[in-house]
Design a protein around this motif. Sequence first.
Motif, PDB file in Angstrom:
ATOM      1  N   GLY A 143       7.753  14.743 -10.010  1.00  0.00           N
ATOM      2  CA  GLY A 143       7.375  15.374 -11.276  1.00  0.00           C
ATOM      3  C   GLY A 143       6.575  14.480 -12.192  1.00  0.00           C
ATOM      4  N   TRP A 144       5.767  13.561 -11.655  1.00  0.00           N
ATOM      5  CA  TRP A 144       4.926  12.700 -12.479  1.00  0.00           C
ATOM      6  C   TRP A 144       3.540  13.332 -12.569  1.00  0.00           C
ATOM      7  CZ3 TRP A 144       6.790   8.456  -8.700  1.00  0.00           C
ATOM      8  CH2 TRP A 144       8.106   8.074  -9.060  1.00  0.00           C
ATOM      9  N   SER A 145       3.113  13.715 -13.775  1.00  0.00           N
ATOM     10  CA  SER A 145       1.776  14.315 -13.900  1.00  0.00           C
ATOM     11  C   SER A 145       0.885  13.537 -14.859  1.00  0.00           C
ATOM     12  CB  SER A 145       1.909  15.763 -14.384  1.00  0.00           C
ATOM     13  OG  SER A 145       2.604  15.758 -15.624  1.00  0.00           O
ATOM     14  N   LYS A 146       1.416  12.398 -15.347  1.00  0.00           N
ATOM     15  CA  LYS A 146       0.567  11.470 -16.124  1.00  0.00           C
ATOM     16  C   LYS A 146       0.712  10.104 -15.465  1.00  0.00           C
ATOM     17  CE  LYS A 146       0.931  11.531 -20.763  1.00  0.00           C
ATOM     18  NZ  LYS A 146      -0.066  12.165 -21.679  1.00  0.00           N
ATOM     19  N   ILE A 147      -0.427   9.545 -14.968  1.00  0.00           N
ATOM     20  CA  ILE A 147      -0.336   8.248 -14.273  1.00  0.00           C
ATOM     21  C   ILE A 147      -1.415   7.312 -14.809  1.00  0.00           C
ATOM     22  CG2 ILE A 147       0.515   9.365 -12.155  1.00  0.00           C
ATOM     23  CD1 ILE A 147      -2.399   8.568 -11.016  1.00  0.00           C
ATOM     24  N   ALA A 148      -1.278   6.026 -14.475  1.00  0.00           N
ATOM     25  CA  ALA A 148      -2.293   5.029 -14.835  1.00  0.00           C
ATOM     26  C   ALA A 148      -2.732   4.335 -13.558  1.00  0.00           C
ATOM     27  CB  ALA A 148      -1.695   4.011 -15.798  1.00  0.00           C
ATOM     28  N   ILE A 149      -3.975   3.843 -13.571  1.00  0.00           N
ATOM     29  CA  ILE A 149      -4.501   3.135 -12.394  1.00  0.00           C
ATOM     30  C   ILE A 149      -4.879   1.726 -12.821  1.00  0.00           C
ATOM     31  CG2 ILE A 149      -6.392   3.037 -10.720  1.00  0.00           C
ATOM     32  CD1 ILE A 149      -6.461   6.115 -10.814  1.00  0.00           C
ATOM     33  N   LEU A 150      -4.440   0.751 -11.997  1.00  0.00           N
ATOM     34  CA  LEU A 150      -4.776  -0.654 -12.234  1.00  0.00           C
ATOM     35  C   LEU A 150      -5.407  -1.175 -10.955  1.00  0.00           C
ATOM     36  CD1 LEU A 150      -4.610  -3.329 -13.841  1.00  0.00           C
ATOM     37  CD2 LEU A 150      -2.297  -3.637 -12.904  1.00  0.00           C
ATOM     38  N   GLN A 151      -6.693  -1.615 -11.039  1.00  0.00           N
ATOM     39  CA  GLN A 151      -7.348  -1.994  -9.779  1.00  0.00           C
ATOM     40  C   GLN A 151      -8.137  -3.285  -9.926  1.00  0.00           C
ATOM     41  OE1 GLN A 151     -10.727   1.244 -10.326  1.00  0.00           O
ATOM     42  NE2 GLN A 151     -11.299  -0.230  -8.780  1.00  0.00           N
ATOM     43  N   THR A 177      -5.080   6.296 -18.072  1.00  0.00           N
ATOM     44  CA  THR A 177      -6.010   5.173 -18.216  1.00  0.00           C
ATOM     45  C   THR A 177      -6.295   4.556 -16.847  1.00  0.00           C
ATOM     46  OG1 THR A 177      -6.416   3.037 -19.281  1.00  0.00           O
ATOM     47  CG2 THR A 177      -4.152   3.474 -18.615  1.00  0.00           C
ATOM     48  N   ARG A 178      -7.504   3.992 -16.708  1.00  0.00           N
ATOM     49  CA  ARG A 178      -7.880   3.303 -15.456  1.00  0.00           C
ATOM     50  C   ARG A 178      -8.357   1.921 -15.868  1.00  0.00           C
ATOM     51  NH1 ARG A 178     -12.847   5.259 -11.429  1.00  0.00           N
ATOM     52  NH2 ARG A 178     -13.175   3.216 -10.423  1.00  0.00           N
ATOM     53  N   GLN A 179      -7.591   0.893 -15.503  1.00  0.00           N
ATOM     54  CA  GLN A 179      -7.925  -0.472 -15.898  1.00  0.00           C
ATOM     55  C   GLN A 179      -8.380  -1.256 -14.671  1.00  0.00           C
ATOM     56  OE1 GLN A 179      -7.884  -1.714 -18.996  1.00  0.00           O
ATOM     57  NE2 GLN A 179      -7.361   0.358 -19.714  1.00  0.00           N
ATOM     58  N   SER A 180      -9.458  -2.015 -14.790  1.00  0.00           N
ATOM     59  CA  SER A 180      -9.833  -2.854 -13.642  1.00  0.00           C
ATOM     60  C   SER A 180     -10.056  -4.284 -14.111  1.00  0.00           C
ATOM     61  CB  SER A 180     -11.067  -2.285 -12.953  1.00  0.00           C
ATOM     62  OG  SER A 180     -12.212  -2.596 -13.679  1.00  0.00           O
ATOM     63  N   PHE A 181      -9.915  -5.224 -13.171  1.00  0.00           N
ATOM     64  CA  PHE A 181     -10.070  -6.655 -13.492  1.00  0.00           C
ATOM     65  C   PHE A 181     -10.714  -7.335 -12.305  1.00  0.00           C
ATOM     66  CE2 PHE A 181      -6.763  -8.296 -10.699  1.00  0.00           C
ATOM     67  CZ  PHE A 181      -5.954  -7.173 -10.499  1.00  0.00           C
ATOM     68  N   LEU A 182     -11.358  -8.462 -12.554  1.00  0.00           N
ATOM     69  CA  LEU A 182     -12.017  -9.209 -11.475  1.00  0.00           C
ATOM     70  C   LEU A 182     -10.986 -10.098 -10.798  1.00  0.00           C
ATOM     71  CD1 LEU A 182     -15.589 -10.300 -12.547  1.00  0.00           C
ATOM     72  CD2 LEU A 182     -14.885  -9.322 -10.360  1.00  0.00           C
ATOM     73  N   SER A 183     -10.389 -11.050 -11.583  1.00  0.00           N
ATOM     74  CA  SER A 183      -9.331 -11.868 -10.984  1.00  0.00           C
ATOM     75  C   SER A 183      -8.182 -12.091 -11.950  1.00  0.00           C
ATOM     76  CB  SER A 183      -9.881 -13.228 -10.532  1.00  0.00           C
ATOM     77  OG  SER A 183     -10.464 -13.864 -11.656  1.00  0.00           O
ATOM     78  N   PRO A 185      -5.683 -10.363 -14.504  1.00  0.00           N
ATOM     79  CA  PRO A 185      -5.255  -9.006 -14.906  1.00  0.00           C
ATOM     80  C   PRO A 185      -4.639  -8.920 -16.300  1.00  0.00           C
ATOM     81  CG  PRO A 185      -3.589  -9.978 -13.510  1.00  0.00           C
ATOM     82  CD  PRO A 185      -4.667 -11.009 -13.639  1.00  0.00           C
ATOM     83  N   THR A 186      -4.622 -10.026 -17.061  1.00  0.00           N
ATOM     84  CA  THR A 186      -3.893 -10.051 -18.337  1.00  0.00           C
ATOM     85  C   THR A 186      -4.290  -8.907 -19.265  1.00  0.00           C
ATOM     86  OG1 THR A 186      -3.833 -12.451 -18.126  1.00  0.00           O
ATOM     87  CG2 THR A 186      -3.235 -11.522 -20.287  1.00  0.00           C
ATOM     88  N   ASP A 187      -5.593  -8.796 -19.548  1.00  0.00           N
ATOM     89  CA  ASP A 187      -6.038  -7.759 -20.496  1.00  0.00           C
ATOM     90  C   ASP A 187      -5.770  -6.361 -19.958  1.00  0.00           C
ATOM     91  OD1 ASP A 187      -8.961  -9.676 -21.541  1.00  0.00           O
ATOM     92  OD2 ASP A 187      -6.827  -9.758 -22.108  1.00  0.00           O
ATOM     93  N   ARG A 210       0.029 -10.789  -6.844  1.00  0.00           N
ATOM     94  CA  ARG A 210       1.015 -11.725  -7.403  1.00  0.00           C
ATOM     95  C   ARG A 210       0.715 -11.988  -8.882  1.00  0.00           C
ATOM     96  NH1 ARG A 210       1.538 -13.667  -1.881  1.00  0.00           N
ATOM     97  NH2 ARG A 210      -0.474 -14.737  -1.799  1.00  0.00           N
ATOM     98  N   ARG A 211      -0.552 -12.082  -9.212  1.00  0.00           N
ATOM     99  CA  ARG A 211      -0.906 -12.288 -10.620  1.00  0.00           C
ATOM    100  C   ARG A 211      -0.497 -11.070 -11.459  1.00  0.00           C
ATOM    101  NH1 ARG A 211      -6.617 -14.356  -9.204  1.00  0.00           N
ATOM    102  NH2 ARG A 211      -6.157 -16.443  -8.435  1.00  0.00           N
ATOM    103  N   VAL A 212      -0.749  -9.878 -10.907  1.00  0.00           N
ATOM    104  CA  VAL A 212      -0.404  -8.639 -11.636  1.00  0.00           C
ATOM    105  C   VAL A 212       1.101  -8.576 -11.868  1.00  0.00           C
ATOM    106  CG1 VAL A 212      -0.220  -6.130 -11.359  1.00  0.00           C
ATOM    107  CG2 VAL A 212      -2.386  -7.276 -10.863  1.00  0.00           C
ATOM    108  N   LEU A 213       1.863  -8.882 -10.812  1.00  0.00           N
ATOM    109  CA  LEU A 213       3.324  -8.753 -10.917  1.00  0.00           C
ATOM    110  C   LEU A 213       3.869  -9.693 -12.001  1.00  0.00           C
ATOM    111  CD1 LEU A 213       5.504  -7.098  -9.471  1.00  0.00           C
ATOM    112  CD2 LEU A 213       5.876  -9.066  -7.977  1.00  0.00           C
TER     113      LEU A 213
END
Length: 429
Positions: A143-151, A177-183, A185-187, A210-213
């Motif tokens: 029942g999740w219909s709002k998600i975020a993407i981190l790539q 929201t869709r967030q992306s980072f190069l290396s 992920p802090t921001d 590992r950085r994201v976690l």
Amino acid sequence: NGSNQLHIGGIFPIAGKGGWQGGQACMPAAYLALEDVNKRKDLLPGFELTLHNNDSECEPGLGASVMYDLLYHKPQKLMLLAGCSTVCTTVAEAAKMWNLVVLCYGASSPALSDRSRFPTLFRTHPSATVHNPTRIKLMQKFGWSKIAILQQAEEVFISTVEDLENRCKEAGIEIVTRQSFLSDPTDAVRNLRRQDARIIVGLFYVVAARRVLCEMYKQQLYGRSYVSFFIGWYEDNWFEQNLQSENISCTRDEMRRAAEGHLTTEAIMWNQNNEKTVSGMSSEDFRIRLNKVLSKTYDIENQRYPEGYQEAPLAYDAVWSVAFAFNKTMERLKTKKKSLKDFTYTDKDIADEIYAAMNSTQFLGVSGWVAFSSQGDRIALTQIEQMVNGTYYKLGYYDTLADNLTWFNKEQWIGGKVPQDRTIVRRVL
Ligand SMILES: CC1(C)CO[C@@H](CC(=O)O)CN1
């Protein structure tokens, strides 16, 4: 004698540092299959399949040069096998000029599902988009219909996210929201927090993971109110490895707490049940045989596996795909008083026969049911797992084509409640 040999080129990523050196296990697997198909009297009767191998180091430039070596040195090749998305892209884009089918056993990039760019490409390795219908199925189940993407900003994840966005739209799932980072992920992680993201789909390579976690730990984006979807083909204890060498500023315990409860999806590459496949082996029989071959070079007993071990069944089944496709082509050509031995790089007629034969090749391999979509993509099952107390537990399997979710009801949620996809504002009446 050479006259009864059917020659194919094999481009394997062995040496080198950049990317995926999966040829280390995939090349031995391919040669095991070559041995097996050449033993079959009912396959390619009177002919022997021969594989000419080269190392691409997973570098597209080197891949192109070894491809020219294979093409411009006798004997004439009938097909090319390749691994690594970058090499497969280069080889498959060029091979059409030589009317060659290209079969990739180690390429996951969604960009390769494009018949206009790659008209003769097939792959026994599924596209990275194979995870997406499974992710959607799980969101609908909980029942999740709002998600975020981190790539991570890498081509394979960018095109995977595009496919995921399309599927979310079709399923009525909002991407808040869709967030992306190069290396770093802090921001990106901070922005997830700002948007009150609760259900997060994460797409990155394992070092970035590992950085994201650790960042999720620091910004408290974990625990009972959050669910993260990570990729399932990292090493089992990926979240505890290399913390010092990669300057991860979280302890093992903090990483484990941040990882608690996350879900993973991955394509199944080793057939799950003990069925006998076309080779007469089950996937476990294959594992025993492969381990025996690899243990001459790698310390298999102590789990020191070469890269590409997970994908080895894909390379083994790729050679069987070639044998079945050539066998079918030989039968077709006989009716035209022709043979595969007549093939030349300008012979479109025989090339079309080889393409048609590969396109309709289906069999039970050690990697499971082998079949190709109209884009040449591998049709594969996916597996869902959950991290509980530092260990992955199998939650179920998903067959996208049949839309069939096999579920073991083993999922665990902190506090026993399925996390919500948003903050529930209780109206005080
Ligand atoms: C599952 C994985 C690791 C994805 O990348 C593939 C390599 C590539 O796509 O270049 C190999 N198999």
